[in-house]
Structures are given as structure tokens and as C-alpha cells.
Design a protein around this motif. Structure first.
Motif, PDB file in Angstrom:
ATOM      1  N   ILE A 265       0.945  -1.141   0.123  1.00 62.78           N
ATOM      2  CA  ILE A 265       0.010  -0.002  -0.206  1.00 62.78           C
ATOM      3  C   ILE A 265       0.965   1.229   0.079  1.00 62.78           C
ATOM      4  N   SER A 266       0.717   1.983  -0.989  1.00 60.29           N
ATOM      5  CA  SER A 266       1.920   3.229  -1.132  1.00 60.29           C
ATOM      6  C   SER A 266       0.976   4.435  -1.057  1.00 60.29           C
ATOM      7  N   ILE A 267       1.738   5.493  -0.513  1.00 60.47           N
ATOM      8  CA  ILE A 267       1.397   6.898  -0.546  1.00 60.47           C
ATOM      9  C   ILE A 267       2.364   7.760  -1.438  1.00 60.47           C
ATOM     10  N   SER A 268       1.935   8.518  -2.432  1.00 66.43           N
ATOM     11  CA  SER A 268       3.007   9.058  -3.225  1.00 66.43           C
ATOM     12  C   SER A 268       2.611  10.320  -3.142  1.00 66.43           C
ATOM     13  N   GLY A 269       3.436  11.385  -3.501  1.00 70.00           N
ATOM     14  CA  GLY A 269       2.855  12.843  -3.782  1.00 70.00           C
ATOM     15  C   GLY A 269       3.893  13.634  -4.144  1.00 70.00           C
ATOM     16  N   SER A 270       3.731  15.022  -4.346  1.00 69.42           N
ATOM     17  CA  SER A 270       4.669  15.981  -4.631  1.00 69.42           C
ATOM     18  C   SER A 270       4.269  17.165  -4.075  1.00 69.42           C
ATOM     19  N   THR A 271       5.025  18.139  -3.759  1.00 70.71           N
ATOM     20  CA  THR A 271       4.781  19.183  -2.987  1.00 70.71           C
ATOM     21  C   THR A 271       5.668  20.442  -3.280  1.00 70.71           C
ATOM     22  N   LEU A 272       5.453  21.596  -3.322  1.00 73.52           N
ATOM     23  CA  LEU A 272       6.360  22.677  -3.233  1.00 73.52           C
ATOM     24  C   LEU A 272       7.065  22.604  -1.915  1.00 73.52           C
ATOM     25  N   SER A 273       8.569  22.846  -2.091  1.00 73.45           N
ATOM     26  CA  SER A 273       9.365  22.560  -0.791  1.00 73.45           C
ATOM     27  C   SER A 273       9.089  23.456   0.166  1.00 73.45           C
TER      28      SER A 273
ATOM     29  N   ASN B  77      -2.142  -4.709   9.912  1.00 77.84           N
ATOM     30  CA  ASN B  77      -0.797  -4.773   8.770  1.00 77.84           C
ATOM     31  C   ASN B  77      -0.315  -3.587   8.608  1.00 77.84           C
ATOM     32  N   ILE B  78      -0.845  -2.332   8.820  1.00 77.78           N
ATOM     33  CA  ILE B  78      -0.317  -1.093   8.908  1.00 77.78           C
ATOM     34  C   ILE B  78       0.458  -0.453   9.652  1.00 77.78           C
ATOM     35  N   SER B  79       1.769  -0.909   9.418  1.00 79.20           N
ATOM     36  CA  SER B  79       2.670  -0.664  10.403  1.00 79.20           C
ATOM     37  C   SER B  79       4.158  -0.356  10.112  1.00 79.20           C
ATOM     38  N   PRO B  80       4.793   0.691  10.989  1.00 84.61           N
ATOM     39  CA  PRO B  80       6.097   1.168  10.566  1.00 84.61           C
ATOM     40  C   PRO B  80       6.950   0.185  10.483  1.00 84.61           C
ATOM     41  N   SER B  81       6.975  -0.994  11.043  1.00 87.88           N
ATOM     42  CA  SER B  81       7.937  -1.920  11.119  1.00 87.88           C
ATOM     43  C   SER B  81       8.144  -2.453   9.487  1.00 87.88           C
ATOM     44  N   VAL B  82       6.908  -2.219   8.441  1.00 83.31           N
ATOM     45  CA  VAL B  82       7.070  -2.854   7.212  1.00 83.31           C
ATOM     46  C   VAL B  82       7.035  -1.682   6.222  1.00 83.31           C
ATOM     47  N   THR B  83       7.249  -0.376   6.704  1.00 80.79           N
ATOM     48  CA  THR B  83       7.269   0.604   5.774  1.00 80.79           C
ATOM     49  C   THR B  83       8.684   1.416   5.469  1.00 80.79           C
ATOM     50  N   LYS B  84       8.654   1.918   4.383  1.00 79.03           N
ATOM     51  CA  LYS B  84      10.007   2.470   3.699  1.00 79.03           C
ATOM     52  C   LYS B  84       9.592   3.859   3.259  1.00 79.03           C
ATOM     53  N   ILE B  85      10.097   4.957   3.616  1.00 79.36           N
ATOM     54  CA  ILE B  85       9.936   6.147   3.089  1.00 79.36           C
ATOM     55  C   ILE B  85      10.937   6.638   2.215  1.00 79.36           C
ATOM     56  N   HIS B  86      10.545   6.955   0.578  1.00 80.47           N
ATOM     57  CA  HIS B  86      11.548   7.489  -0.103  1.00 80.47           C
ATOM     58  C   HIS B  86      11.173   9.072  -0.355  1.00 80.47           C
ATOM     59  N   LEU B  87      12.258   9.796  -0.375  1.00 79.56           N
ATOM     60  CA  LEU B  87      12.094  11.488  -0.649  1.00 79.56           C
ATOM     61  C   LEU B  87      13.219  11.584  -1.442  1.00 79.56           C
ATOM     62  N   ALA B  88      12.652  12.822  -2.577  1.00 79.22           N
ATOM     63  CA  ALA B  88      13.692  13.194  -3.458  1.00 79.22           C
ATOM     64  C   ALA B  88      13.491  14.877  -3.777  1.00 79.22           C
ATOM     65  N   GLY B  89      14.265  15.597  -3.764  1.00 76.35           N
ATOM     66  CA  GLY B  89      14.027  17.009  -4.020  1.00 76.35           C
ATOM     67  C   GLY B  89      14.579  17.777  -3.052  1.00 76.35           C
ATOM     68  N   ASP B  90      14.090  19.225  -3.016  1.00 76.65           N
ATOM     69  CA  ASP B  90      14.654  20.367  -2.312  1.00 76.65           C
ATOM     70  C   ASP B  90      14.568  20.294  -0.716  1.00 76.65           C
ATOM     71  N   ILE B  91      15.048  19.384  -0.211  1.00 74.11           N
ATOM     72  CA  ILE B  91      14.822  19.237   1.356  1.00 74.11           C
ATOM     73  C   ILE B  91      15.917  18.482   1.973  1.00 74.11           C
ATOM     74  N   SER B  92      16.527  18.929   2.868  1.00 79.35           N
ATOM     75  CA  SER B  92      17.470  18.016   3.500  1.00 79.35           C
ATOM     76  C   SER B  92      17.256  16.954   4.600  1.00 79.35           C
ATOM     77  N   LYS B  93      18.189  16.211   4.940  1.00 81.22           N
ATOM     78  CA  LYS B  93      17.965  15.212   5.766  1.00 81.22           C
ATOM     79  C   LYS B  93      17.571  15.617   7.159  1.00 81.22           C
ATOM     80  N   ASP B  94      18.056  16.609   7.545  1.00 75.52           N
ATOM     81  CA  ASP B  94      17.601  17.316   8.953  1.00 75.52           C
ATOM     82  C   ASP B  94      16.034  17.797   8.842  1.00 75.52           C
ATOM     83  N   GLN B  95      15.870  18.291   8.085  1.00 72.65           N
ATOM     84  CA  GLN B  95      14.377  18.567   7.641  1.00 72.65           C
ATOM     85  C   GLN B  95      13.394  17.623   7.545  1.00 72.65           C
ATOM     86  N   VAL B  96      14.030  16.529   7.071  1.00 71.43           N
ATOM     87  CA  VAL B  96      13.039  15.251   6.913  1.00 71.43           C
ATOM     88  C   VAL B  96      13.101  14.514   8.551  1.00 71.43           C
TER      89      VAL B  96
END
Length: 954
Positions: free
Chosen positions: A600-608, A695-714
């Protein structure tokens, strides 16, 4: 168009709307508070022969996009030769004097290009490709050769073959699809006879067949001249050197006769026209209403696009409230303004639920308009629509090809490539008064064209007083197509040049491919986060994968995860559906949630600048579902409608039936993740809650991000989600691993009257984590994975004209997938196509040689320069790392595998993985004319998978 992907790109490019106040220039002061300055710098110059050249430098990736755009499309055709501009687009790829036959496609493979492609619209034809920067001179040389040294290579056999390819494209995209003829009927009735938009870009089968060699030459000599063409180069290159190359290769191409621009040709209707048609492939009734509107870049076009968005998109939309929620007549509503160079149209399309009377839908349409007239549009709603348009604007410019396309578009149709810098400002200038005004001026009380497309035998559902639309349906006749010999070489006297153009230019300096820096974070809840920081555009894209989906469903409740994903987007504990949608849109964000076979996926795009607020909404969606019973019932209706539509689509039928044959009826992955008509009826909200709680658990969840954002902000933005998301122990069932058949069998699914046969040949193969998976992918490149460099394409499309497109692939993930060959072939050559595929498989390993390997290595290694260009590509890289366990430098490791590959290894892999006698052969087509002949494949009598369920219209 060379591939179906180009169809989507054409639609996106030609329907982009740009907003500004009526007849009033927009100043920077008006929008300074709403947007920061955004510029796409460019350089423009004109050669003595009239060629317009536009440069845009972007050094973010070592790639260059080259696009050649001719100001000619179907609107410049003559009646009786419709579809000719598009046919000509195909021809221009095939050969030129100095590239030779198929030279552009062969070169594209060698240089690691994205693949030479093109598209045709009503008003322009473009040719484009993105290549590593070291191949720029080669591309300039090639584009010049196409423009100035092409016409002598076209012969009658070449024309005869390409007619078959284009006719196959028409069958695939129009004739063999539900509702495929809707636009044809609208065009014939919205635009009067003689208007350039009266016919469709694809044309008619009869007109295509009647095209002559002289037509080709006349078309070329009139329209394909430098003074009617724009060359755009965008990416990482030296402008001084590129300018020298442009002059060298293009200067001596002669200018053509001056071309008089076509005047705007808006249309009006003196009466409302209602037409109907019984569609062989439709399972549901569809009403389409179209009003005459304004041309592209007309001041009112921008407000019309806002109007269409407000009326039809989201819970608050009047059409949603009346047609979907209150009356429950249809699952969704589509509305848009489509502006072309000479005129425009405003279209409303509603596909009703099964057996819904279209007169009831028309009545609901009028009620929705009345509601809008009474309530209007608020400034808050206008602002949220603008925010979404701003995000879409930046998404369209996230690649060098996107920037190049738009610069050419503005040059040709707005008269200035610099309009790209004004565009986002204009988006923000539409007012609420503008929206109301254009509604009153173009829609309210105005005549329109209405089409009722209904299933066979359901004319009781059409609009009252409708007349039968005139549509010519192709009949399936054996041996009906023109024969040709593609091996005949063209003989001609070469066009003189001041230098030897037959010498392909050398490579430039080899680009250094920089692998994006990947960061990781493992949170205390078990959440795993992967990111790439990139500030090329002010956007962030993300995808959150929660492992599960179909894998965790029960056979008697298939469809639960899909329903759950959709319901979780219908509000939260403290927000209604409308409130949630409004908050997302007000941020200029896009958030989608969906289920697949394994996630089950959540995808998106936003202004930084709005990232933090967007992620807070994502957190709320995950942690606080609303469980709205009314929305749940609407979703069930919508899915039932989708299932009905899939029954009408040969492509969907092929996909669903092939999965059953690959995995076997008792395997969960053989199921359609939408569910079935039976399971959908039985699923309750409690079933969704049970899946969620287990079944909706952080233990089986992976988050991927790319764009105008730093690791600390994430990391800061995810702290609350990490803290508040309850951890569950998710148990995945053991899956049986399907095995390839010991002997091939042929299966047939009958779609009476199908104009094409969909073929799916293959077998259960391996997981992407298997040691042979990538080597097998390398092996498959020259078979069917390399586009126009592949044998399947060269022989079935280029050699025989049987198909518009064909490919092969290995599709495993962490779970074994399949090897598959997929295509849509002309109905009357179903057996011949199948037999030829079998022959290619039998000989592939035996005939594989050093030249094949050299092309494969060159393409796969050089294409790495393009591997990370867009944010979407970066997300895919992160998914490969997180899901498949690939190393962060897996691209480098793959290069080593490619470099070390030998012909003997390829032959061994082909022998192991390409046995045509141990495959599943599935054909979806017309059994009456095609089934019996397939016995000649030598695999026994084909097994019919279904009984005939409907008659075919005469």
C-alpha cells in the motif's frame, strides 16, 4: 508517434493552460506576494535559412535533450489525406541519406539515448531524444540529415510498410478500445466541414491507405523546410561549440517558400447536436458534452481551465456533489478546456454506472451548473486551484526535455520562448470574476455537441432525440492488407553537400556520471527513510511503501487493500473528505494512496516551501482514518464500475488472464487486486479496519524522498509519525513458487469483433534478487528490451508491419515474477505474428553475435548518464536500494557486469530462459476468425478461456 508514451506526452503538452487577466498584462508587482521569481534562461538565434534555434543550459545532469519541432500537424492536411502529418512523422524516423536505413534508431542504441521519438498534434510535429552530453554533435548531425537529406530515401515499399504500422496504431489506440471513436464524432459535429479540426490527427484507415509517394514528397517540400522548424537544445553543453555545429550541419539546407500563418478559426453552433453509437467494446454508458471555446493562449483560456477544475475536481466540486454523491449516477466526472492553435473546446465526460440512463445524467449536469450559478467560486477555492497549477508547472519543467518542449511550444504558438518565464505569474492572475464571466460567455445556455456511447443493445440509455453517428468499423478479413518487401533498398542520387555528411561525428568528452548521494535513517519505530537532496526545482517528491497489498489478503476478500487505500484518502478523524482535499490542494500538493500486489503506497509531490505541512497531512491520513461509511459505499460502486470497464478492454483482459495462467488459480497473485464482483459485494468496513489494525505498521514501511529538502528537515518532520505510529507484528504467508510449464500451451480469450489480438507470451521466471536477473535483463535487451534496437520490434513492426509496438521483459521483485512478451497485433495476422515470435525465440541464442553484444553494452553503459535526471528517477533508485537490497552504487556494479559479459554467456542465458516450447501463449482476440489457425503453432488445440458473452454489431 513511435510509442504509446508519446500519446500521453502529446496530451499533456497540448492541454497545458496558462492563466492571466483578460486583455491585461500581468505585472511582477501583482504576483510578487504569491510566487518567488522563476526563470528559465535561454538564448535564441535564427539561421539565414529561417531555422529558429533555442538553447537552454542546465548543468544538473550530464545530458542534453534535442528537439526538432515543425509547425505542421493535421490542421495543415487536406481532406482525403487525413492522418498524413502523423504518417509523415513515422516516415521521418526510418532513413535519411547519411544515417542510412534505421540509422537513427541504431545510433540511439549505441549512444545510450532515451530512444528517438516523436508526436503529432493538430498544429505541430516534434522529434525528440535525450542523450548523454558527449553525443550532442551526433544528434545535431542526425537531425539535420532528417530535415535536409531525407526525401530521396522514401520508396513505395517503405511507404506501404509504414502505412501498416500507423494503421495498427489507430487500431490499438482507437478502434480496439471502448469509446475510442468519441473524439471522431465530436470533431465531425463541432467543427464544420472544411475546418482543419474536423478530422482527427490519426486520420482514417481509408485515407492512410490512399496516401501516395507523391503526397509524401509534396508534404515534405512544403512544410519540412528550415523556415517552418524550431530546433531546441537543452541541457549540459557548451553553447559556443553547439552554435558552430548547428551552423555546420544546418546552414546549407535550403529555405522553403514563405508559409502564411493560418488565421484563428473559432466556431459557433447554431443548434445543440445529439448523437449516439453502440460501442462493440463498451460495458457502461458514457455521455460526453462539448462546447466551442477559445484557442490556446487566448486570455479566457486560463479562466476556463480554472472553471473546469472547480466544477469537476474534488469533493466540493458541484458536479461531484450532485452526480457522484447525491444521485450516485457515476463514479467520477472529467472536465477540461482543450485549446489548440486555431480554436478550442470545453469538454465534459461522464461514464455512468451500469444501465444508468444518460438522460438522468444530463439532468444532473444542469442541476450542477445551476448550483454553481447560485454559489459561484470563492477566493479560497480559487487560491487552492492556483496552488495546484503552480506545482504542475514546476513538475513539467523537472527534466531538460520538458524545458526544451516548452521553449519550442512558446516560440511557435506564443511567438516568444521567453513566455516560459511569465507563465507561472499568469497562472496566479485569474480572478473569481474571470471564472464566472467565462462560464456565462461560453457555457451557460450555449449550444453543444452531446455523444451517447452505449453497449450493444442498450440504446434505451441514450439521450432523447439523438441521431446515429456515422462511424466506419473495419472488418476482419484475411489477406486484406497490402503486401510489401521491406528489404528493397532505395536507390537515389545523394543530395550534394559541401562536406562528407556520411561520416558520423565523433563522441565528445565522456561525461562523468555522478551518482546522487543517498542518505538513510532508521527510526525507532522501525521506519526506514531514504533520501536524495536536489534543489534543481523547488519541489519534493515522495513515496511511502507499506509492504502488504494483495499479499496479505484472503481469497474470499480480495480487494480489501485497494478499498482501504482509497478510503484512507476520504477524510481523517478530524477532517471530512472535502476538508482534507482542500488542505492538500491549498498547499499545491498532490497526495495519492493506492494498493498494488505487494504494497500500500502513498505518493506525492509538493512545493518545498510547503513540505512540512504536506507531511503533517500524510501523518494524519496514516494515523487517523475516518472510516466514512458513505464514502465506503461510493468506493464500492466505483470499483464495480472499474471491473465492468476492464471486461471491455482487451488490454485489461490480457493482463488479468495472463496473471491467472502464470500463478495458477489458487495463488493470491493470480487475482486482480481490485477484487471481483463477488468479493466487492461481501467486503465491509470492518474488513478494512481488520487489515489496517493488523498490517499498517511502521515496521514494514519505507519512506523515499527526493528534492529540495535536507535530511535534517526530513528527520524533524517525521518525529511525530515515528512517535505515534503503533508497531504491529505483520506476518506474511508463505507463497508457492509457480514453475514454467513442461510443454507450451495456447490459451484464447474471445473478444468478438476485436480489431487487434493482444498477445501475452511467457512463463513464471525469477525474482529481481536472483543472481541471474540482471544478466538476463542484459540478454533481453536485443530481444525485446531495447525498443527499436530489439529484434521483436525490427521484425514484427519494421519488417512486417504487424504491430505498432512489442516488447519483452523480466518483471520480478523480491518475489519471482514472469518473463513476458507483450503486443497488440493486427487481427488477421494473429497466427503469423505468434509464429514469428516463436521463431525469433528459437534462434535468438544461436544467432546472437559480437555486434549484438557491442550495441547492448554501449547502450546500457552510456544510458547511465540519464539514470538520475528527474526526481521520479531518483525515487526509483531509492526504491531499488530499499526494497531489493541493492548497494547505493549498484549502477557502478551493474556497469561491471555489463562490461564483463560475453557472447557465450548471453547464449547460455538465452538457452536457459528463452525456451519457446515451455511457455504460456495467451491470445485475446476474435475467436471466430483467429482461434483455429493457432493450432499450426504445434501446441495442440487452443484452450478457450471464456464463452461468448455478447453479439457483435454488424
Amino acid at each position: 508517434m513511435k510509442t504509446t508514451k508519446s500519446l500521453l506526452w502529446v496530451f499533456i503538452c497540448t492541454t497545458l493552460i496558462f492563466s492571466c487577466k483578460k486583455d491585461t498584462p500581468v505585472t511582477e508587482d501583482q504576483v510578487a506576494k504569491e510566487t518567488k521569481e522563476f526563470k528559465v534562461d535561454f538564448e535564441k538565434f535564427t539561421l539565414d535559412n529561417g531555422l529558429q534555434v533555442i538553447f537552454h543550459v542546465d548543468r544538473s545532469d550530464p545530458v542534453v535533450a534535442v528537439a526538432l519541432t515543425a509547425h505542421v500537424g493535421s490542421a495543415r492536411e487536406i481532406e482525403g489525406r487525413t492522418g498524413f502529418a502523423h504518417l509523415f512523422e513515422h516516415l521521418l524516423f526510418l532513413e535519411s541519406e547519411n544515417l542510412g536505413k534505421g540509422g537513427l534508431d541504431k545510433m540511439s542504441a549505441r549512444i545510450g539515448g532515451s530512444g528517438a521519438n516523436g508526436s503529432t498534434s493538430r498544429d505541430r510535429t516534434n522529434y525528440f531524444q535525450t542523450v548523454p552530453k558527449d553525443a550532442l554533435e551526433k544528434m545535431i548531425w542526425a537531425e539535420a540529415d532528417k530535415l535536409g537529406f531525407f526525401i530521396n530515401t522514401v520508396t513505395d515499399p517503405v511507404l506501404a510498410k509504414e502505412k501498416q504500422v500507423v494503421k495498427n496504431e489507430k487500431r490499438q489506440s482507437i478502434d480496439n478500445r471502448p469509446y475510442g471513436h468519441v473524439s471522431y464524432v465530436i470533431g465531425k459535429n463541432l467543427f464544420p466541414k472544411g475546418h482543419p479540426y474536423n478530422w482527427q490527427v490519426i486520420g482514417s484507415l481509408e485515407d492512410l491507405q490512399n496516401a501516395t509517394l507523391q503526397d509524401v514528397k509534396d508534404f515534405y517540400n512544403k512544410w519540412y523546410v528550415p523556415n517552418n522548424v524550431t530546433l531546441t537544445i537543452a541541457g549540459d553543453f557548451d553553447t559556443t561549440q553547439a552554435k558552430e555545429w548547428v551552423h555546420k550541419y544546418f546552414d546549407e539546407i535550403k529555405r522553403g517558400e514563405d508559409i502564411t500563418p493560418l488565421k484563428k478559426q473559432p466556431v459557433t453552433l447554431s443548434e445543440t447536436k445529439k448523437l449516439y453509437y453502440e460501442d462493440n467494446f463498451a460495458r457502461l454508458p458514457q455521455l460526453t458534452m462539448t462546447w466551442p471555446a477559445v484557442h490556446q493562449y487566448h486570455p479566457d483560456s486560463y479562466a476556463l481551465q480554472v472553471l473546469s477544475s472547480y466544477l469537476s475536481e474534488g469533493k466540493k466540486a458541484p458536479f461531484n456533489q450532485i452526480i457522484i454523491d447525491d444521485k450516485q449516477l457515476a463514479p467520477n466526472v472529467t472536465m477540461f478546456h482543450f485549446g489548440s492553435e486555431l480554436a478550442g473546446e470545453f469538454r465534459l465526460q461522464i461514464r455512468g454506472f451500469e444501465k444508468v440512463n444518460l438522460n438522468d445524467i444530463e439532468q444532473a449536469v444542469q442541476e450542477a451548473f445551476t448550483k454553481f450559478e447560485a454559489e459561484g467560486i470563492s477566493q479560497k477555492d480559487l487560491d487552492r486551484i492556483k496552488a495546484g497549477q503552480e506545482t504542475n508547472f514546476y513538475n513539467g519543467l523537472s527534466s531538460v526535455l520538458g524545458k526544451g518542449f516548452q521553449l519550442a511550444q512558446y516560440e511557435i504558438f506564443a511567438g516568444d520562448p521567453g513566455f516560459i518565464n511569465q507563465d507561472v505569474k499568469n497562472i496566479l492572475a485569474v480572478t473569481t470574476d474571470d471564472v464566472m464571466r467565462v462560464y456565462n460567455q461560453y457555457i451557460k445556455g450555449k449550444h453543444f455537441v452531446a455523444t451517447s456511447f452505449v453497449p450493444i443493445g442498450q440504446t434505451d440509455l441514450i439521450l432523447t432525440n439523438s441521431t446515429l453517428a456515422k462511424i466506419v468499423e473495419e472488418k476482419i478479413v484475411e489477406g486484406a492488407e497490402e503486401n510489401f518487401d521491406p528489404s528493397i533498398a532505395a536507390t537515389y542520387e545523394k543530395t550534394p553537400s559541401s562536406f562528407d555528411r556520411s561520416q558520423e561525428p565523433p563522441y565528445g568528452e565522456t561525461p562523468k556520471v555522478t551518482i546522487p548521494e543517498v542518505w538513510e535513517d532508521n527510526l525507532t519505530s522501525g521506519l526506514k527513510v531514504y533520501g536524495i537532496q536536489n534543489d534543481e526545482v523547488p519541489l519534493v517528491q515522495f513515496r511511502i511503501d507499506i509492504k502488504g497489498g494483495l499479499l496479505l489478503e484472503q481469497a474470499n476478500k480480495v480487494g480489501v487493500s485497494n478499498m482501504l487505500a482509497r478510503l484512507m484518502m476520504k477524510g481523517t478523524k478530524n477532517k471530512t473528505t472535502e476538508q482534507l482535499e482542500n488542505e492538500i490542494e491549498s498547499l499545491g500538493a498532490i497526495i495519492n494512496m493506492y494498493a498494488t500486489d505487494q504494497n500500500i503506497s502513498i505518493s506525492g509531490s509538493t512545493l518545498s516551501k510547503n513540505y512540512d505541512k504536506t507531511i503533517k497531512l500524510v501523518q494524519e491520513i496514516i494515523l487517523e482514518p475516518r472510516w466514512d461509511e458513505k464514502e465506503f459505499e461510493l468506493i464500492k460502486q466505483d470499483i464495480s464500475s472499474q471491473l465492468q470497464q476492464q471486461k471491455a478492454s482487451p488490454r485489461s483482459i490480457a493482463t488479468n488472464e495472463f496473471a491467472k495462467l502464470i500463478y495458477g488459480k489458487d495463488h493470491i497473485l493470480s487475482c486482480n487486486n481490485l477484487g471481483s464482483e463477488k468479493t466487492i459485494k461481501e467486503i465491509t468496513v470492518e474488513d478494512l479496519k481488520s487489515y489496517y489494525n493488523s498490517n499498517i505498521s511502521p515496521s514494514v514501511t519505507k519512506i523515499h524522498l527526493a528534492g529540495d529538502i535536507s535530511k535534517d528537515q526530513v528527520s524533524a518532520s517525521l518525529s511525530e509519525l515515528n512517535k505515534n505510529w503503533d508497531v504491529k507484528k505483520v506476518v506474511f504467508p508463505e507463497l508457492n513458487t509457480p514453475t514454467a510449464p513442461e510443454r507450451s500451451r495456447v490459451y484464447f480469450y474471445d473478444v468478438p469483433g476485436a480489431k487487434q489480438s493482444m498477445i501475452r507470451f511467457g512463463y513464471p521466471a525469477m525474482a529481481a534478487t536472483d543472481k541471474d536477473f540482471y544478466p538476463a535483463t542484459i540478454m533481453n535487451y536485443r530481444l525485446g528490451g531495447g525498443g527499436f534496437a530489439s529484434q521483436l520490434t525490427q521484425q514484427l513492426r519494421e519488417g512486417k508491419g504487424y504491430t505498432y509496438g512489442i516488447g519483452s521483459r523480466f518483471s520480478g521483485t523480491i518475489i519471482p515474477g514472469s518473463f513476458s512478451i507483450s503486443s497488440g497485433v493486427r487481427s488477421n495476422v494473429t497466427y503469423e505474428s505468434s509464429s514469428l515470435v516463436k521463431e525469433i525465440l528459437e534462434n535468438y541464442g544461436k544467432d546472437y553475435n559480437e555486434n549484438d553484444l557491442e550495441i547492448t553494452k554501449s547502450s546500457l553503459i552510456k544510458s547511465n548518464a540519464r539514470a538520475f535526471e528527474t526526481l521520479g528517477a531518483k525515487l526509483n533508485m531509492l526504491t531499488n536500494i530499499s526494497t531489493l537490497g541493492y548497494a547505493k552504487d549498484y549502477i557502478t556494479k551493474r556497469e561491471a557486469i555489463v562490461n564483463e559479459m560475453t557472447v557465450d554467456q548471453i547464449k547460455s542465458l538465452a538457452n536457459k530462459y528463452l525456451d519457446p516450447n515451455k511457455m504460456i501463449y495467451l491470445v485475446v482476440g476474435d475467436a471466430k476468425t483467429q482461434l483455429k489457425k493457432l493450432e499450426e503453432l504445434g501446441y495442440g488445440t487452443p484452450i478457450l478461456l471464456n464463452e461468448k458473452t455478447k453479439k457483435v454489431k454488424d
